[in-house]
Design an enzyme around this catalytic site. Structure first.
Site, PDB file in Angstrom:
ATOM      1  N   GLU A 145       5.842  53.216 -50.121  1.00 22.75           N
ATOM      2  CA  GLU A 145       7.419  53.176 -49.974  1.00 22.75           C
ATOM      3  C   GLU A 145       8.102  53.235 -51.278  1.00 22.75           C
ATOM      4  O   GLU A 145       7.586  52.462 -52.297  1.00 22.75           O
ATOM      5  CB  GLU A 145       7.582  51.476 -49.431  1.00 22.75           C
ATOM      6  CG  GLU A 145       9.049  51.506 -49.169  1.00 22.75           C
ATOM      7  CD  GLU A 145       9.395  49.968 -48.636  1.00 22.75           C
ATOM      8  OE1 GLU A 145      10.276  49.961 -47.793  1.00 22.75           O
ATOM      9  OE2 GLU A 145       8.610  48.937 -49.143  1.00 22.75           O
TER      10      GLU A 145
ATOM     11  N   CYS B  97      14.401  49.260 -45.366  1.00 21.46           N
ATOM     12  CA  CYS B  97      13.037  49.292 -45.172  1.00 21.46           C
ATOM     13  C   CYS B  97      12.555  50.228 -44.081  1.00 21.46           C
ATOM     14  O   CYS B  97      11.377  50.707 -44.166  1.00 21.46           O
ATOM     15  CB  CYS B  97      12.284  47.857 -44.891  1.00 21.46           C
ATOM     16  SG  CYS B  97      13.434  46.925 -43.923  1.00 21.46           S
TER      17      CYS B  97
ATOM     18  N   GLU C 173       9.214  40.247 -42.390  1.00 24.22           N
ATOM     19  CA  GLU C 173       9.853  41.519 -42.199  1.00 24.22           C
ATOM     20  C   GLU C 173       9.519  42.199 -43.556  1.00 24.22           C
ATOM     21  O   GLU C 173      10.131  41.794 -44.627  1.00 24.22           O
ATOM     22  CB  GLU C 173      11.164  41.546 -41.778  1.00 24.22           C
ATOM     23  CG  GLU C 173      11.704  42.955 -41.104  1.00 24.22           C
ATOM     24  CD  GLU C 173      12.237  43.513 -42.212  1.00 24.22           C
ATOM     25  OE1 GLU C 173      11.465  44.500 -42.709  1.00 24.22           O
ATOM     26  OE2 GLU C 173      13.452  43.421 -42.754  1.00 24.22           O
TER      27      GLU C 173
ATOM     28  N   LYS D 148      17.170  31.017 -49.617  1.00 26.51           N
ATOM     29  CA  LYS D 148      17.009  31.322 -51.158  1.00 26.51           C
ATOM     30  C   LYS D 148      17.227  33.131 -51.339  1.00 26.51           C
ATOM     31  O   LYS D 148      16.709  33.861 -51.049  1.00 26.51           O
ATOM     32  CB  LYS D 148      15.517  31.399 -51.685  1.00 26.51           C
ATOM     33  CG  LYS D 148      15.482  31.550 -53.126  1.00 26.51           C
ATOM     34  CD  LYS D 148      14.064  32.003 -53.792  1.00 26.51           C
ATOM     35  CE  LYS D 148      13.708  33.606 -53.524  1.00 26.51           C
ATOM     36  NZ  LYS D 148      14.456  34.371 -54.380  1.00 26.51           N
TER      37      LYS D 148
END
Length: 485
Positions: A386, A287, A253, A179
């Site tokens: 973040e 990231c 992750e 996906k």
């Protein structure tokens, strides 16, 4: 420009009509124009994809039971087909998410084929061993494909991250329902074309782009044996809850807020290109980037000036232009998010050194200037959450122990870097940082080495032999005979 449009989904080895007429439209982050569209998968399409993957996996003469060398032949054809499409893959990624084209040519055009060949080679090297038991007999330890894999990938580095999952899963003998993120679907369909050309057996790879709700349906589908997800920590927590309830193996992750720690002997001017790669690469949309820059108080102003000079010198513009270093963010929503953090930094009292706004020469597109804050409190929002954009927070520290404490004072633990004139000192310092990965005077993911995080940055590892093990089940066969050899 001519739009790139698909009318069918790649499921069961063929291009099939979707169950509904819903579509995903992709707009350029550079000029906001429509650049393409694909069908949006529904729950019925997920059912069809999982059924195709299950049939392919359960086939007693199918992919999971092929010899490693036979699978390698197909994966090599897949690698070649991807390489032949490498230029177009890079272009499609760039026009969808704003990744500078020179970076897309490295990450998106080249990395997938490298990973396919690497993992095919690992499997061919052997996945079985005989052990002499403590009780005088033997055991055979085998590694078998784990089953049908749900692979859910983000938009920021879509093809490289896809193959962090796809390459080891296929090499192991698994079948996959992929996906892709709605923001980056055009490259995924090009990849599916390469898979079809390479002759992957029907059902081994299925591509079903969709949003979060349909993704959640895929995660909990009873036909799935393993989930591999890259994305936000919030989504990862929800997936972990589902997989925990189902006792379903999962690799996550997730997000990061890594530290780039400048030691008192560092000369950033000598490593400024590597420093850029470790802190602001891909428009800040990776990231593992070190978006917290830790600087010794004795050299604080110097480090701030160097970092600000770097950010202020970067070429911001059309990501298809080879000289562009910083392109637009992926979407208007993402720009709004990043600008909200910039406003929060200002309201919390941090000092804006450079950037903070939109480029004056761009009247369209989702651009944000590379931004540097100084005098940032280690507990401030922009030092803890973040941001996922080109925003750096420079934080002062007193001594090495203080730097370690600040670096480890985070919910995350994915990346990081240490900058020093003494590599041995850098290595010893790096050992004190609680994180899944960290570099000395650079940062890069190497296919041979495991990548992943601790704490809110996820669990499990990708890349290296560890990335293959994640798609295998270990079986022990106890033999009723002693080892006579």
């Amino acid at each position: 420009m001519t739009t790139i449009d698909y009318d069918r989904l790649y499921v069961g080895g063929t291009w099939n009509a979707p169950a509904t007429d819903q579509r995903i439209q992709v707009h350029s982050p550079t000029d906001e124009q429509l650049i393409g569209s694909v069908p949006e998968a529904s729950e019925a399409d997920i059912d069809a994809a999982v059924s195709a993957a299950r049939d392919a996996f359960d086939d007693p003469e199918g992919w999971a039971h092929w010899s490693p060398s036979r699978r390698t032949e197909v994966l090599e054809r897949f690698a070649v087909a991807l390489e032949e499409r490498g230029g177009e893959t890079a272009r499609r990624v760039t026009i969808q998410n704003g990744m500078p084209i020179w970076l897309a040519q490295q990450f998106e055009a080249g990395f997938p084929a490298v990973l396919l060949r690497y993992y095919a080679g690992l499997v061919e090297a052997g996945q079985e061993e005989r052990r002499q038991g403590m009780l005088g007999k033997q055991a055979v330890v085998t590694r078998e494909p784990i089953g049908v894999v749900a692979a859910i990938v983000p938009w920021n580095v879509p093809q490289a991250i896809t193959f962090l999952k796809l390459a080891p899963a296929l090499a192991a003998g698994c079948t996959v329902v992929l996906k892709p993120a709605p923001e980056t679907v055009l490259d995924a369909f090009l990849m599916a074309e390469a898979a079809a050309e390479a002759g992957l057996p029907a059902g081994v790879l299925n591509v079903v782009p969709a949003g979060r709700e349909v993704g959640a349906y895929l995660v909990e589908h009873p036909g799935i044996d393993k989930v591999s997800f890259t994305g936000s920590t919030a989504a990862g927590r929800a997936i972990a809850q589902t997989c925990g309830r189902l006792l379903r193996p999962v690799t996550l992750e997730l997000g990061g807020k890594s530290a780039a720690i400048v030691l008192d002997d560092a000369n950033l001017g000598d490593t400024i290109e590597s420093f850029f790669g470790a802190t602001l690469l891909n428009n800040g949309q990776i990231c593992w980037l070190g978006t917290r820059v830790l600087a010794p108080r004795a050299r604080y102003d110097e480090v701030v000036d160097t970092v600000a000079g770097l950010a202020g010198s970067l070429v911001v513009g059309d990501p298809l232009v080879e000289t562009t270093q910083v392109g637009p963010l992926v979407s208007e929503r993402q720009r709004h998010r990043v600008e909200g953090y910039i406003e929060k930094g200002l309201s919390d009292g941090a000092r804006l050194v450079v950037g903070g706004g939109r480029p004056a020469d761009r009247d369209a597109g989702w651009f944000v200037q590379p931004t540097v804050f100084a005098d940032v409190d280690r507990k401030a929002t922009i030092a803890q959450e973040e941001i996922f954009g080109p925003v750096l927070a420079v934080i002062p520290y007193d001594d090495e122990d203080d730097a370690v404490a600040i670096a480890n004072d985070t919910d995350y633990g994915l990346g990081g870097s240490v900058w020093t004139a003494d590599p041995d000192r850098g290595e010893q310092f790096a050992r004190r940082i609680r994180t899944g990965t960290i570099g000395v005077n650079h940062y890069s993911n190497d296919p041979f080495s495991p990548f992943g995080g601790v704490r809110a940055s996820g669990m499990g590892r990708e890349l290296g032999p560890e990335g293959l093990v994640a798609f295998q089940s270990v079986k022990t066969i106890y033999l009723d005979q002693a080892n006579d050899s």
